[in-house]
Design a protein around this motif. Structure first.
Motif, PDB file in Angstrom:
ATOM      1  N   TYR A 150       3.865  -0.943  -8.402  1.00  0.00           N
ATOM      2  CA  TYR A 150       4.140  -1.363  -7.028  1.00  0.00           C
ATOM      3  C   TYR A 150       4.191  -0.148  -6.116  1.00  0.00           C
ATOM      4  O   TYR A 150       4.397   0.985  -6.567  1.00  0.00           O
ATOM      5  CB  TYR A 150       5.452  -2.162  -6.930  1.00  0.00           C
ATOM      6  CG  TYR A 150       6.714  -1.354  -7.145  1.00  0.00           C
ATOM      7  CD1 TYR A 150       7.274  -0.587  -6.122  1.00  0.00           C
ATOM      8  CD2 TYR A 150       7.362  -1.360  -8.374  1.00  0.00           C
ATOM      9  CE1 TYR A 150       8.426   0.153  -6.322  1.00  0.00           C
ATOM     10  CE2 TYR A 150       8.518  -0.619  -8.586  1.00  0.00           C
ATOM     11  CZ  TYR A 150       9.050   0.137  -7.554  1.00  0.00           C
ATOM     12  OH  TYR A 150      10.185   0.881  -7.750  1.00  0.00           O
ATOM     13  N   SER A 182       5.522 -10.862  -8.412  1.00  0.00           N
ATOM     14  CA  SER A 182       6.553 -10.733  -7.378  1.00  0.00           C
ATOM     15  C   SER A 182       7.612  -9.701  -7.764  1.00  0.00           C
ATOM     16  O   SER A 182       7.893  -9.490  -8.950  1.00  0.00           O
ATOM     17  CB  SER A 182       7.212 -12.088  -7.152  1.00  0.00           C
ATOM     18  OG  SER A 182       8.370 -11.955  -6.357  1.00  0.00           O
ATOM     19  N   PRO A 200       1.663 -12.248  -0.069  1.00  0.00           N
ATOM     20  CA  PRO A 200       0.345 -11.662  -0.357  1.00  0.00           C
ATOM     21  C   PRO A 200      -0.759 -12.623   0.065  1.00  0.00           C
ATOM     22  O   PRO A 200      -0.683 -13.833  -0.191  1.00  0.00           O
ATOM     23  CB  PRO A 200       0.363 -11.485  -1.880  1.00  0.00           C
ATOM     24  CG  PRO A 200       1.801 -11.477  -2.248  1.00  0.00           C
ATOM     25  CD  PRO A 200       2.494 -12.380  -1.274  1.00  0.00           C
ATOM     26  N   TYR A 247      -0.386 -13.853 -10.396  1.00  0.00           N
ATOM     27  CA  TYR A 247      -1.331 -14.386  -9.413  1.00  0.00           C
ATOM     28  C   TYR A 247      -2.633 -13.591  -9.548  1.00  0.00           C
ATOM     29  O   TYR A 247      -2.630 -12.366  -9.411  1.00  0.00           O
ATOM     30  CB  TYR A 247      -0.789 -14.248  -7.992  1.00  0.00           C
ATOM     31  CG  TYR A 247       0.575 -14.870  -7.772  1.00  0.00           C
ATOM     32  CD1 TYR A 247       0.705 -16.146  -7.222  1.00  0.00           C
ATOM     33  CD2 TYR A 247       1.736 -14.176  -8.109  1.00  0.00           C
ATOM     34  CE1 TYR A 247       1.961 -16.710  -7.007  1.00  0.00           C
ATOM     35  CE2 TYR A 247       2.993 -14.733  -7.898  1.00  0.00           C
ATOM     36  CZ  TYR A 247       3.094 -15.993  -7.352  1.00  0.00           C
ATOM     37  OH  TYR A 247       4.342 -16.555  -7.139  1.00  0.00           O
ATOM     38  N   TRP A 266       5.444  -5.452  -4.232  1.00  0.00           N
ATOM     39  CA  TRP A 266       4.717  -6.440  -5.029  1.00  0.00           C
ATOM     40  C   TRP A 266       3.907  -5.686  -6.087  1.00  0.00           C
ATOM     41  O   TRP A 266       3.189  -4.743  -5.806  1.00  0.00           O
ATOM     42  CB  TRP A 266       3.794  -7.277  -4.142  1.00  0.00           C
ATOM     43  CG  TRP A 266       4.463  -8.542  -3.698  1.00  0.00           C
ATOM     44  CD1 TRP A 266       5.382  -8.681  -2.705  1.00  0.00           C
ATOM     45  CD2 TRP A 266       4.263  -9.847  -4.265  1.00  0.00           C
ATOM     46  NE1 TRP A 266       5.788  -9.989  -2.609  1.00  0.00           N
ATOM     47  CE2 TRP A 266       5.115 -10.739  -3.556  1.00  0.00           C
ATOM     48  CE3 TRP A 266       3.466 -10.359  -5.285  1.00  0.00           C
ATOM     49  CZ2 TRP A 266       5.174 -12.102  -3.848  1.00  0.00           C
ATOM     50  CZ3 TRP A 266       3.525 -11.716  -5.569  1.00  0.00           C
ATOM     51  CH2 TRP A 266       4.376 -12.571  -4.851  1.00  0.00           C
ATOM     52  N   TRP A 267       4.050  -6.143  -7.325  1.00  0.00           N
ATOM     53  CA  TRP A 267       3.343  -5.513  -8.430  1.00  0.00           C
ATOM     54  C   TRP A 267       1.861  -5.882  -8.389  1.00  0.00           C
ATOM     55  O   TRP A 267       1.515  -7.011  -8.056  1.00  0.00           O
ATOM     56  CB  TRP A 267       3.952  -5.973  -9.765  1.00  0.00           C
ATOM     57  CG  TRP A 267       5.357  -5.492  -9.973  1.00  0.00           C
ATOM     58  CD1 TRP A 267       6.497  -6.064  -9.504  1.00  0.00           C
ATOM     59  CD2 TRP A 267       5.754  -4.323 -10.691  1.00  0.00           C
ATOM     60  NE1 TRP A 267       7.594  -5.333  -9.883  1.00  0.00           N
ATOM     61  CE2 TRP A 267       7.174  -4.259 -10.625  1.00  0.00           C
ATOM     62  CE3 TRP A 267       5.063  -3.333 -11.398  1.00  0.00           C
ATOM     63  CZ2 TRP A 267       7.903  -3.247 -11.230  1.00  0.00           C
ATOM     64  CZ3 TRP A 267       5.786  -2.306 -12.010  1.00  0.00           C
ATOM     65  CH2 TRP A 267       7.193  -2.271 -11.917  1.00  0.00           C
ATOM     66  N   HIS A 268       1.010  -4.942  -8.728  1.00  0.00           N
ATOM     67  CA  HIS A 268      -0.424  -5.250  -8.767  1.00  0.00           C
ATOM     68  C   HIS A 268      -1.138  -4.403  -9.821  1.00  0.00           C
ATOM     69  O   HIS A 268      -0.875  -3.224  -9.997  1.00  0.00           O
ATOM     70  CB  HIS A 268      -1.095  -5.066  -7.397  1.00  0.00           C
ATOM     71  CG  HIS A 268      -0.757  -3.775  -6.701  1.00  0.00           C
ATOM     72  ND1 HIS A 268       0.469  -3.533  -6.110  1.00  0.00           N
ATOM     73  CD2 HIS A 268      -1.505  -2.656  -6.473  1.00  0.00           C
ATOM     74  CE1 HIS A 268       0.475  -2.338  -5.552  1.00  0.00           C
ATOM     75  NE2 HIS A 268      -0.705  -1.777  -5.773  1.00  0.00           N
ATOM     76  N   LEU A 271      -1.361  -9.966  -9.535  1.00  0.00           N
ATOM     77  CA  LEU A 271      -0.138  -9.681  -8.781  1.00  0.00           C
ATOM     78  C   LEU A 271       1.071 -10.294  -9.467  1.00  0.00           C
ATOM     79  O   LEU A 271       0.956 -11.264 -10.217  1.00  0.00           O
ATOM     80  CB  LEU A 271      -0.241 -10.237  -7.363  1.00  0.00           C
ATOM     81  CG  LEU A 271      -1.411  -9.796  -6.488  1.00  0.00           C
ATOM     82  CD1 LEU A 271      -1.403 -10.573  -5.178  1.00  0.00           C
ATOM     83  CD2 LEU A 271      -1.354  -8.305  -6.223  1.00  0.00           C
ATOM     84  N   MET A 303      -0.414  -2.090 -13.854  1.00  0.00           N
ATOM     85  CA  MET A 303       0.537  -2.862 -13.056  1.00  0.00           C
ATOM     86  C   MET A 303       1.618  -1.932 -12.495  1.00  0.00           C
ATOM     87  O   MET A 303       2.344  -1.277 -13.239  1.00  0.00           O
ATOM     88  CB  MET A 303       1.163  -3.955 -13.918  1.00  0.00           C
ATOM     89  CG  MET A 303       2.119  -4.881 -13.183  1.00  0.00           C
ATOM     90  SD  MET A 303       1.302  -5.963 -11.984  1.00  0.00           S
ATOM     91  CE  MET A 303       0.726  -7.284 -13.043  1.00  0.00           C
ATOM     92  N   ILE A 326      -7.837  -8.391  -9.638  1.00  0.00           N
ATOM     93  CA  ILE A 326      -6.468  -8.019  -9.282  1.00  0.00           C
ATOM     94  C   ILE A 326      -5.502  -9.071  -9.806  1.00  0.00           C
ATOM     95  O   ILE A 326      -5.758 -10.269  -9.699  1.00  0.00           O
ATOM     96  CB  ILE A 326      -6.321  -7.859  -7.760  1.00  0.00           C
ATOM     97  CG1 ILE A 326      -7.238  -6.724  -7.272  1.00  0.00           C
ATOM     98  CG2 ILE A 326      -4.871  -7.584  -7.368  1.00  0.00           C
ATOM     99  CD1 ILE A 326      -7.158  -6.431  -5.804  1.00  0.00           C
ATOM    100  N   MET A 367      -0.746  -6.770   0.600  1.00  0.00           N
ATOM    101  CA  MET A 367       0.319  -6.776  -0.405  1.00  0.00           C
ATOM    102  C   MET A 367       1.597  -6.257   0.232  1.00  0.00           C
ATOM    103  O   MET A 367       1.626  -5.113   0.717  1.00  0.00           O
ATOM    104  CB  MET A 367      -0.072  -5.908  -1.610  1.00  0.00           C
ATOM    105  CG  MET A 367      -1.202  -6.493  -2.439  1.00  0.00           C
ATOM    106  SD  MET A 367      -1.687  -5.441  -3.836  1.00  0.00           S
ATOM    107  CE  MET A 367      -2.626  -4.152  -2.996  1.00  0.00           C
TER     108      MET A 367
END
Length: 405
Positions: free
Chosen positions: A311, A331, A190, A371, A387-389, A329, A309, A327, A383
């Motif tokens: 992905y 993994s 990312p 992150y 990847w979770w966000h 993030l 959260m 934001i 991203m």
């Protein structure tokens, strides 16, 4: 230009039957008969009598209405993802012909509003990709002067000075395609990409919300009601963009329910807005040089909208046009510690509130490495898949995301 002349110019953009016959209609005798009648009539429209009632026109109008109704039912039977492309294309064509016959009947503002609703149905449910020129011309004609009835002025958002914020991921200033490939894409890293979209006309145009009102105000779009799609109070409605803009961006301070135009293919629906952005070269990074399909989504809403959260399965470039977003993030390796929902619909969404961890309820989240970063106008966040966000708008915000395999 006289109304009759306008309609004749629109008629010239309608497909001839020879252009739509073939695979699309080969296995649908009913649609083939009706669309041939309609296409042949429209192709010779200027030669039809304008005096009195044309019984042939009435019959074709009835047949087109039947075609639209039948395919609407087919689209709404079962899951939308299982609807065949020919059904969606035939539905869209039927809607286009229905609009033209309604305009032949009368072209009052009220009739054009009715036709606008049909056009939006064609775009939201059908497949209109093969007739973009016709779609654009219909939209411009139907929208002509209608927005002038909307006298309430919307704000012009100011240019916001860039601020320093925490950023836990690499930042690269306008990387080349090769740099993006080696530093971001291949290692699935990312990265915050700076100064990559300054040339977009949208960066200036869209801050003037009256421009959005003029270009897009008459379109109907799906709006999320509530700040978070994972909450029990969340719902969706189809609304006019002009109503959404006035409710959410009129500058009034009274409490109002948060609405969010989220993850919508707005730019396929409104070509004028698509002309204000550019497809980033980074979406073409695949080394095999094969054609890449890119899904372009719009995210427009007030301060306080939240994407919990979650992905996405594809590579994602999230580009910020105006406003700012916080934001967070995580993994893919921490997936099990993020407590994904068990339901199929929310299987890619975490149960935790990433902005306010409840470690008593979700103790495994304590060992997750999060992150954080702050997305500001002109920023582009890459991203990698899965990847979770977590995304929260801190101000009124317009973002564009580009997803590709």
């Amino acid at each position: 230009m006289a109304m009759e002349a306008v309609i004749l110019e629109l008629a010239k953009l309608f497909p001839r039957f020879v252009d739509i016959d073939g695979d699309l209609l080969r296995h649908n005798v009913e649609a083939r008969y009706i669309l041939k009648r309609a296409a042949d009539y429209v192709e010779s429209l200027e030669y039809h009598t304008k005096d009195g009632t044309d019984t042939n026109e009435e019959e074709i109008r009835y047949l087109i209405q039947a075609l639209v109704d039948i395919n609407w039912e087919r689209i709404h039977t079962g899951h939308f993802s299982n609807v065949s492309l020919p059904v969606r294309k035939i539905y869209a064509l039927g809607c286009y012909f229905k609009i033209l016959f309604l305009l032949l009947e009368i072209s009052s503002p009220e009739q054009r509003e009715k036709c606008n609703a049909i056009l939006d149905e064609a775009q939201l449910l059908g497949c209109t990709d093969d007739w973009n020129e016709l779609k654009t011309s219909l939209m411009k004609h139907l929208d002509d002067d209608l927005y002038l009835n909307d006298v309430t002025s919307l704000p012009i958002l100011p240019v916001v000075k860039r601020c320093s914020h925490r950023c836990d991921i690499p930042q690269i200033d306008a990387p080349s395609l090769n740099e993006f490939r080696t530093l971001c894409y291949e290692p699935h890293q990312p990265t915050l990409l700076l100064n990559t979209m300054n040339h977009w006309p949208a960066m200036d145009k869209w801050r003037n919300l009256n421009y959005l009102l003029k270009v897009a105000g008459n379109r109907t779009v799906p709006i999320e009601i509530g700040s978070n799609y994972a909450s029990e109070e969340w719902s969706q409605q189809l609304v006019k963009i002009r109503d959404f803009l006035h409710r959410q961006f009129n500058g009034e301070d009274e409490a109002k329910e948060i609405e969010y135009l989220a993850q919508h293919e707005l730019f396929a629906q409104i070509p004028d807005l698509k002309a204000d952005i550019c497809l980033p070269d980074y979406c073409t990074v695949r080394s095999d040089d094969s054609a890449t399909d890119v899904d372009i989504k719009a995210w427009l809403g007030p301060a306080g909208t939240i994407s919990p959260m979650h992905y996405d399965p594809k590579h994602n470039l999230l580009c910020q046009v105006f406003g700012s977003k916080q934001i967070i993030l995580a993994s893919p390796k921490d997936t099990e510690k993020l407590y994904p929902h068990q339901s199929e619909f929310l299987g890619n969404t975490s149960q935790i509130d990433a902005a306010k961890l409840d470690l008593q309820t979700y103790p495994l989240a304590e060992s997750v490495q999060f992150y954080e970063l702050f997305l500001q106008p002109g920023d582009c966040l890459y991203m990698p898949p899965k990847w979770w966000h977590y995304v929260q708008a801190k101000t009124p915000s317009f973002s564009v995301s580009f997803w590709w395999e």
